[in-house]
Design a protein around this motif. Structure first.
Motif, PDB file in Angstrom:
ATOM      1  N   SER A  34      71.594  92.335 -28.688  1.00  0.00           N
ATOM      2  CA  SER A  34      72.996  92.696 -28.898  1.00  0.00           C
ATOM      3  C   SER A  34      73.827  91.460 -29.201  1.00  0.00           C
ATOM      4  O   SER A  34      73.479  90.345 -28.807  1.00  0.00           O
ATOM      5  CB  SER A  34      73.555  93.382 -27.649  1.00  0.00           C
ATOM      6  OG  SER A  34      72.898  94.604 -27.436  1.00  0.00           O
ATOM      7  N   GLY A  35      74.935  91.663 -29.877  1.00  0.00           N
ATOM      8  CA  GLY A  35      75.839  90.570 -30.210  1.00  0.00           C
ATOM      9  C   GLY A  35      76.260  89.800 -28.965  1.00  0.00           C
ATOM     10  O   GLY A  35      76.652  90.407 -27.967  1.00  0.00           O
ATOM     11  N   GLN A  36      76.158  88.477 -29.046  1.00  0.00           N
ATOM     12  CA  GLN A  36      76.508  87.604 -27.928  1.00  0.00           C
ATOM     13  C   GLN A  36      77.791  86.848 -28.226  1.00  0.00           C
ATOM     14  O   GLN A  36      77.948  86.259 -29.288  1.00  0.00           O
ATOM     15  CB  GLN A  36      75.374  86.607 -27.660  1.00  0.00           C
ATOM     16  CG  GLN A  36      74.095  87.265 -27.214  1.00  0.00           C
ATOM     17  CD  GLN A  36      74.299  88.056 -25.940  1.00  0.00           C
ATOM     18  OE1 GLN A  36      74.698  87.498 -24.923  1.00  0.00           O
ATOM     19  NE2 GLN A  36      74.040  89.349 -25.997  1.00  0.00           N
ATOM     20  N   LEU A  37      78.701  86.906 -27.256  1.00  0.00           N
ATOM     21  CA  LEU A  37      79.932  86.125 -27.328  1.00  0.00           C
ATOM     22  C   LEU A  37      79.701  84.780 -26.653  1.00  0.00           C
ATOM     23  O   LEU A  37      78.706  84.587 -25.962  1.00  0.00           O
ATOM     24  CB  LEU A  37      81.064  86.868 -26.605  1.00  0.00           C
ATOM     25  CG  LEU A  37      81.458  88.231 -27.154  1.00  0.00           C
ATOM     26  CD1 LEU A  37      82.431  88.911 -26.211  1.00  0.00           C
ATOM     27  CD2 LEU A  37      82.064  88.094 -28.536  1.00  0.00           C
ATOM     28  N   GLY A  38      80.631  83.882 -26.812  1.00  0.00           N
ATOM     29  CA  GLY A  38      80.549  82.569 -26.173  1.00  0.00           C
ATOM     30  C   GLY A  38      81.044  82.605 -24.746  1.00  0.00           C
ATOM     31  O   GLY A  38      81.953  81.867 -24.371  1.00  0.00           O
ATOM     32  N   MET A  39      80.438  83.474 -23.935  1.00  0.00           N
ATOM     33  CA  MET A  39      80.863  83.635 -22.547  1.00  0.00           C
ATOM     34  C   MET A  39      79.946  82.875 -21.596  1.00  0.00           C
ATOM     35  O   MET A  39      78.733  82.882 -21.772  1.00  0.00           O
ATOM     36  CB  MET A  39      80.874  85.123 -22.170  1.00  0.00           C
ATOM     37  CG  MET A  39      81.933  85.910 -22.900  1.00  0.00           C
ATOM     38  SD  MET A  39      81.847  87.694 -22.606  1.00  0.00           S
ATOM     39  CE  MET A  39      81.868  87.784 -20.866  1.00  0.00           C
ATOM     40  N   ASP A  40      80.551  82.249 -20.602  1.00  0.00           N
ATOM     41  CA  ASP A  40      79.797  81.577 -19.553  1.00  0.00           C
ATOM     42  C   ASP A  40      79.166  82.651 -18.672  1.00  0.00           C
ATOM     43  O   ASP A  40      79.877  83.535 -18.179  1.00  0.00           O
ATOM     44  CB  ASP A  40      80.745  80.703 -18.738  1.00  0.00           C
ATOM     45  CG  ASP A  40      80.043  79.992 -17.610  1.00  0.00           C
ATOM     46  OD1 ASP A  40      79.644  80.666 -16.637  1.00  0.00           O
ATOM     47  OD2 ASP A  40      79.918  78.765 -17.693  1.00  0.00           O
ATOM     48  N   PRO A  41      77.844  82.612 -18.441  1.00  0.00           N
ATOM     49  CA  PRO A  41      77.206  83.663 -17.641  1.00  0.00           C
ATOM     50  C   PRO A  41      77.668  83.691 -16.190  1.00  0.00           C
ATOM     51  O   PRO A  41      77.693  84.744 -15.569  1.00  0.00           O
ATOM     52  CB  PRO A  41      75.716  83.352 -17.711  1.00  0.00           C
ATOM     53  CG  PRO A  41      75.545  82.254 -18.665  1.00  0.00           C
ATOM     54  CD  PRO A  41      76.880  81.687 -18.994  1.00  0.00           C
ATOM     55  N   ALA A  42      78.059  82.543 -15.643  1.00  0.00           N
ATOM     56  CA  ALA A  42      78.472  82.490 -14.235  1.00  0.00           C
ATOM     57  C   ALA A  42      79.847  83.108 -14.020  1.00  0.00           C
ATOM     58  O   ALA A  42      80.054  83.874 -13.081  1.00  0.00           O
ATOM     59  CB  ALA A  42      78.467  81.044 -13.744  1.00  0.00           C
ATOM     60  N   SER A  43      80.790  82.816 -14.911  1.00  0.00           N
ATOM     61  CA  SER A  43      82.157  83.302 -14.731  1.00  0.00           C
ATOM     62  C   SER A  43      82.461  84.550 -15.540  1.00  0.00           C
ATOM     63  O   SER A  43      83.461  85.220 -15.306  1.00  0.00           O
ATOM     64  CB  SER A  43      83.154  82.209 -15.125  1.00  0.00           C
ATOM     65  OG  SER A  43      83.107  81.974 -16.535  1.00  0.00           O
ATOM     66  N   CYS A  44      81.615  84.853 -16.530  1.00  0.00           N
ATOM     67  CA  CYS A  44      81.839  85.964 -17.477  1.00  0.00           C
ATOM     68  C   CYS A  44      83.170  85.817 -18.219  1.00  0.00           C
ATOM     69  O   CYS A  44      83.795  86.805 -18.596  1.00  0.00           O
ATOM     70  CB  CYS A  44      81.742  87.318 -16.774  1.00  0.00           C
ATOM     71  SG  CYS A  44      80.052  87.717 -16.315  1.00  0.00           S
ATOM     72  N   GLN A  45      83.570  84.564 -18.418  1.00  0.00           N
ATOM     73  CA  GLN A  45      84.763  84.248 -19.199  1.00  0.00           C
ATOM     74  C   GLN A  45      84.343  83.475 -20.441  1.00  0.00           C
ATOM     75  O   GLN A  45      83.329  82.778 -20.437  1.00  0.00           O
ATOM     76  CB  GLN A  45      85.739  83.394 -18.374  1.00  0.00           C
ATOM     77  CG  GLN A  45      86.240  84.074 -17.113  1.00  0.00           C
ATOM     78  CD  GLN A  45      87.040  85.329 -17.419  1.00  0.00           C
ATOM     79  OE1 GLN A  45      87.889  85.340 -18.300  1.00  0.00           O
ATOM     80  NE2 GLN A  45      86.755  86.406 -16.694  1.00  0.00           N
ATOM     81  N   GLY A  95      88.807  88.676 -26.926  1.00  0.00           N
ATOM     82  CA  GLY A  95      89.406  87.653 -27.779  1.00  0.00           C
ATOM     83  C   GLY A  95      88.428  86.601 -28.262  1.00  0.00           C
ATOM     84  O   GLY A  95      88.836  85.509 -28.657  1.00  0.00           O
ATOM     85  N   GLY A  96      87.138  86.925 -28.256  1.00  0.00           N
ATOM     86  CA  GLY A  96      86.125  85.975 -28.702  1.00  0.00           C
ATOM     87  C   GLY A  96      86.335  85.553 -30.147  1.00  0.00           C
ATOM     88  O   GLY A  96      86.881  86.313 -30.951  1.00  0.00           O
ATOM     89  N   LEU A  97      85.890  84.351 -30.464  1.00  0.00           N
ATOM     90  CA  LEU A  97      86.019  83.817 -31.819  1.00  0.00           C
ATOM     91  C   LEU A  97      84.762  84.027 -32.653  1.00  0.00           C
ATOM     92  O   LEU A  97      84.812  83.917 -33.874  1.00  0.00           O
ATOM     93  CB  LEU A  97      86.343  82.316 -31.755  1.00  0.00           C
ATOM     94  CG  LEU A  97      87.646  81.962 -31.025  1.00  0.00           C
ATOM     95  CD1 LEU A  97      87.783  80.446 -30.899  1.00  0.00           C
ATOM     96  CD2 LEU A  97      88.839  82.563 -31.751  1.00  0.00           C
ATOM     97  N   VAL A  98      83.631  84.296 -32.002  1.00  0.00           N
ATOM     98  CA  VAL A  98      82.373  84.478 -32.715  1.00  0.00           C
ATOM     99  C   VAL A  98      81.481  85.421 -31.904  1.00  0.00           C
ATOM    100  O   VAL A  98      81.559  85.453 -30.676  1.00  0.00           O
ATOM    101  CB  VAL A  98      81.659  83.124 -32.959  1.00  0.00           C
ATOM    102  CG1 VAL A  98      81.258  82.475 -31.661  1.00  0.00           C
ATOM    103  CG2 VAL A  98      80.458  83.275 -33.877  1.00  0.00           C
ATOM    104  N   GLU A  99      80.658  86.201 -32.599  1.00  0.00           N
ATOM    105  CA  GLU A  99      79.650  87.046 -31.958  1.00  0.00           C
ATOM    106  C   GLU A  99      78.387  86.941 -32.805  1.00  0.00           C
ATOM    107  O   GLU A  99      78.463  87.059 -34.036  1.00  0.00           O
ATOM    108  CB  GLU A  99      80.117  88.491 -31.866  1.00  0.00           C
ATOM    109  CG  GLU A  99      79.134  89.393 -31.160  1.00  0.00           C
ATOM    110  CD  GLU A  99      79.653  90.815 -31.015  1.00  0.00           C
ATOM    111  OE1 GLU A  99      79.559  91.354 -29.909  1.00  0.00           O
ATOM    112  OE2 GLU A  99      80.144  91.377 -32.020  1.00  0.00           O
TER     113      GLU A  99
END
Length: 113
Positions: A34-45, A95-99
């Protein structure tokens, strides 16, 4: 005809899905990520910074999902590039910039012309 096996891939080393989908699904020897955003896995931000920082994090997340499926980036191809889709979304989640999404093939491959 024998039934194909479907296996859901999930790892805590990448952000959990933020909707009704799986991080990845394996069907036979094909991994659909699945499409991945630039999210930190620990904070989910989303990670701080520009599109490059989010791209780097999205690719790190994808690498962890590939590992959980039993493969790596070499299974997504580094030459003889696969077919692809590129599209623009009106807005990405949070509000991600890339997926980035990918399809990988498990096991050894040989290329024929």
């Amino acid at each position: 005809m024998a039934a194909l096996i479907r296996r859901i891939i999930s790892t805590s080393r990448a952000p959990a899905a933020i909707g009704p989908y799986s991080q990845a699904v394996v069907v036979d020897r094909t991994v659909y990520i699945s499409g991945q955003l630039g999210m930190d896995p620990a904070s989910c931000q989303l990670v701080e910074g520009c599109v490059q920082a989010q791209t780097r994090q999205a690719l790190e997340n994808m690498g962890e999902i590939l590992k959980a499926a039993g493969c790596g980036y070499e299974n997504v191809f580094s030459s003889n590039y696969p077919a692809r889709a590129a599209y623009q979304a009106a807005a990405l989640p949070r509000g991600g910039l890339v997926e980035i999404e990918a399809i990988a093939v498990l096991g050894p491959l040989s290329t024929v012309s």
